[in-house]
Design a protein around this motif. Structure first.
Motif, PDB file in Angstrom:
ATOM      1  N   LEU A 168       0.712  -1.133   0.035  1.00 56.55           N
ATOM      2  CA  LEU A 168      -0.202  -0.010   0.208  1.00 56.55           C
ATOM      3  C   LEU A 168       0.846   1.443  -0.017  1.00 56.55           C
ATOM      4  CD1 LEU A 168      -2.750  -1.044   2.513  1.00 56.55           C
ATOM      5  CD2 LEU A 168      -2.998  -0.780   0.036  1.00 56.55           C
ATOM      6  N   SER A 169       1.921   1.190   0.297  1.00 52.83           N
ATOM      7  CA  SER A 169       2.793   2.415   0.637  1.00 52.83           C
ATOM      8  C   SER A 169       3.166   2.819  -0.775  1.00 52.83           C
ATOM      9  CB  SER A 169       4.181   2.138   1.170  1.00 52.83           C
ATOM     10  OG  SER A 169       5.091   1.269   0.278  1.00 52.83           O
ATOM     11  N   GLY A 170       3.194   2.172  -1.883  1.00 55.24           N
ATOM     12  CA  GLY A 170       3.387   2.631  -3.218  1.00 55.24           C
ATOM     13  C   GLY A 170       5.070   2.857  -3.417  1.00 55.24           C
ATOM     14  N   MET A 171       5.751   2.381  -2.304  1.00 52.37           N
ATOM     15  CA  MET A 171       7.356   2.548  -2.615  1.00 52.37           C
ATOM     16  C   MET A 171       8.116   1.072  -2.995  1.00 52.37           C
ATOM     17  SD  MET A 171       8.572   5.469  -2.051  1.00 52.37           S
ATOM     18  CE  MET A 171      10.262   5.068  -1.832  1.00 52.37           C
ATOM     19  N   SER A 172       7.115   0.186  -3.447  1.00 58.01           N
ATOM     20  CA  SER A 172       7.884  -0.787  -4.207  1.00 58.01           C
ATOM     21  C   SER A 172       6.994  -1.785  -5.092  1.00 58.01           C
ATOM     22  CB  SER A 172       7.766  -2.016  -3.150  1.00 58.01           C
ATOM     23  OG  SER A 172       6.591  -2.249  -2.532  1.00 58.01           O
ATOM     24  N   LYS A 173       6.547  -0.428  -6.253  1.00 58.03           N
ATOM     25  CA  LYS A 173       6.011  -0.684  -7.460  1.00 58.03           C
ATOM     26  C   LYS A 173       6.738  -1.628  -8.283  1.00 58.03           C
ATOM     27  CE  LYS A 173       4.841   3.552  -7.895  1.00 58.03           C
ATOM     28  NZ  LYS A 173       4.130   4.699  -8.440  1.00 58.03           N
ATOM     29  N   ALA A 174       6.406  -3.044  -8.552  1.00 58.81           N
ATOM     30  CA  ALA A 174       7.275  -3.654  -9.576  1.00 58.81           C
ATOM     31  C   ALA A 174       8.390  -4.062  -8.785  1.00 58.81           C
ATOM     32  CB  ALA A 174       7.629  -3.225 -10.660  1.00 58.81           C
ATOM     33  N   GLU A 175       9.157  -5.292  -9.293  1.00 55.76           N
ATOM     34  CA  GLU A 175      10.319  -5.725  -8.735  1.00 55.76           C
ATOM     35  C   GLU A 175      10.085  -6.512  -7.230  1.00 55.76           C
ATOM     36  OE1 GLU A 175      13.722  -3.111  -9.481  1.00 55.76           O
ATOM     37  OE2 GLU A 175      12.449  -2.430 -10.920  1.00 55.76           O
TER      38      GLU A 175
END
Length: 451
Positions: free
Chosen positions: A400-407
């Motif tokens: 939910l943080s959006g700091m790990s989009k993809a990979e």
């Protein structure tokens, strides 16, 4: 005596299969939607969404060994896990996990699969020579994080606190130079994570559940990305931080608590996102709350250990909070600022299915059932379910943080390993182990993965 989960076998298996089927549909949806987005707008920055991979069916020198390990573990793993003495089970699990990770990596060959992984332009080994003066490099670390800064760090160096890069700098200093040694470090250390999880389960739940979980921890599809990725090393450090906290509260040992705190502090100095591992450590302390109340020195010792590593880095001139603030800015400057949150917030969960396998999804369904019947079910089952739920909570917060989009197939390895013990609740372990092995083999032989 190994306890079998109490449920009506046929009904429970049907529900497990339905849960796994729903997860498979999620993966298919993420592939189709991702392919459409990438073909039309090219904003995902991955070739085979939701994974950073490219299509390329292939065999390699590791193929025979990978198939052999898979078949042997499916056929004999559950029986050996039940019968081996505990002190023999742990090194056996580590050894088998190491061979499984290595054989999958070697499907791509020695250079592409291991030696070259950490030498690409985004990786840590590209900056070894810039750490000739380590104190100066630490003092100036934050000055090279932003993309528009002079001599900006490669993506992985900028994206992590300096302990990650320093690990490979120190390996170089003691003579273990180059990508081969760095890759083998990640594989061998990363494989110990399964041992740490087993130690924690035995301490916090019971040995029977740990033994049931062992083959699933060894044969995890996550092994595709543990060889060779620095995140495998991070996962092991984080796992041992949890395991030592479990030993601290069950053995009433301040020494274990200090060691756990030290490793947790190191974990936070290896990756910003792994501060969420504190949720799993907190779950271990809650499960041992009776001892924590009796001996408040245990959490105090853990916090003392936790403070030490970040303090050392701070005294050396590295500002963790400033670095994280700059990283958030850099994330927006690059692909992270373009990748659509609306896709990745659910597609990353499809990545989690791929690294943990359909068996884990079925195990999570049974975990939920354990929580529902918590008043009547075995206490050990409930304790394991709580530990798994803490890991799931950490993963969802990261999502939910959006700091790990993809990979996230590599980024979430430290959380994913703690979901695998949910497989201890499954009946028909060989059937589910076969599904896990088949998934890993297909992923590794049909795709060229980016990590």
């Amino acid at each position: 005596m190994i306890r079998t989960p109490s449920t009506t076998p046929s009904r429970g298996l049907r529900r497990d299969v339905r849960a796994a089927g729903a997860a498979a549909l999620l993966v298919v949806a993420s592939v189709l939607a991702g392919r459409h987005i990438e073909d039309t707008s090219r904003t995902l920055f991955v070739d085979w969404p939701p994974l950073l991979a490219s299509w390329g069916p292939h065999l390699g020198p590791g193929t025979p060994a990978a198939v052999l390990v898979a078949v042997a573990t499916v056929a004999y793993g559950p029986g050996l896990a039940a019968r081996l003495p505990w002190r023999a089970l742990l090194p056996a699990a580590w050894g088998t996990a190491t061979v499984w990770i290595l054989s999958l990596a070697l499907v791509d060959g020695w250079h592409r699969g291991i030696a070259g992984r950490l030498t690409t332009r985004h990786e840590y080994l590209r900056v070894i020579d810039r750490f000739d003066d380590i104190p100066a490099a630490l003092r100036g670390f934050t000055g090279h994080i932003l993309l528009d800064s002079p001599d900006n760090w490669p993506a992985h160096v900028a994206g992590h606190p300096p302990a990650a890069t320093l690990t490979f700098v120190l390996l170089d200093r003691i003579g273990l130079r180059g990508g081969g040694w760095a890759g083998m470090w990640c594989v061998i250390v990363g494989a110990t994570a399964c041992v740490a999880v087993l130690v924690a389960i035995r301490a916090l739940a019971d040995e029977a559940l740990a033994r049931r979980a062992a083959p699933f921890l060894v044969l995890a599809p996550a092994a595709v990305w543990m060889g060779t990725s620095a995140d495998a090393y991070f996962a092991a450090v984080a796992a041992w931080a949890v395991a030592l906290s479990a030993l601290a509260v069950t053995r009433r040992s301040p020494g274990w608590a200090v060691a756990s705190g030290l490793l947790l502090g190191l974990t936070c100095s290896l990756s910003y996102g792994l501060t969420l591992v504190a949720l799993i450590v907190a779950a271990a302390l809650v499960l041992g709350r009776r001892e924590v109340r009796r001996r408040p020195v245990l959490p105090a010792a853990l916090l003392a250990g936790l403070a030490l590593v970040p303090t050392v880095f701070a005294l050396a001139g590295f500002d963790w909070w400033e670095a994280y603030r700059l990283l958030v800015t850099r994330y927006g400057q690059g692909a992270g600022g373009i990748r659509p949150y609306g896709y990745w917030v659910w597609a990353d969960l499809a990545c989690a299915v791929l690294i943990t396998g359909l068996a884990t999804v079925a195990g999570l369904r049974r975990t939920a059932a354990v929580l529902v019947r918590h008043r009547t079910g075995p206490r050990a089952d409930l304790r394991l379910a709580c530990l798994v739920c803490a890991a799931l909570a950490a993963l969802l917060v990261a999502d939910l943080s959006g700091m790990s989009k993809a990979e996230t197939e590599r980024i979430w390895l430290p959380f994913a390993l703690w979901l695998l013990p949910a497989c201890a609740f499954l009946t028909r372990p060989r059937l589910w182990l076969a599904a896990q092995a088949l998934l890993a083999l297909l992923l590794n032989h049909l795709l060229f993965t980016g990590w």
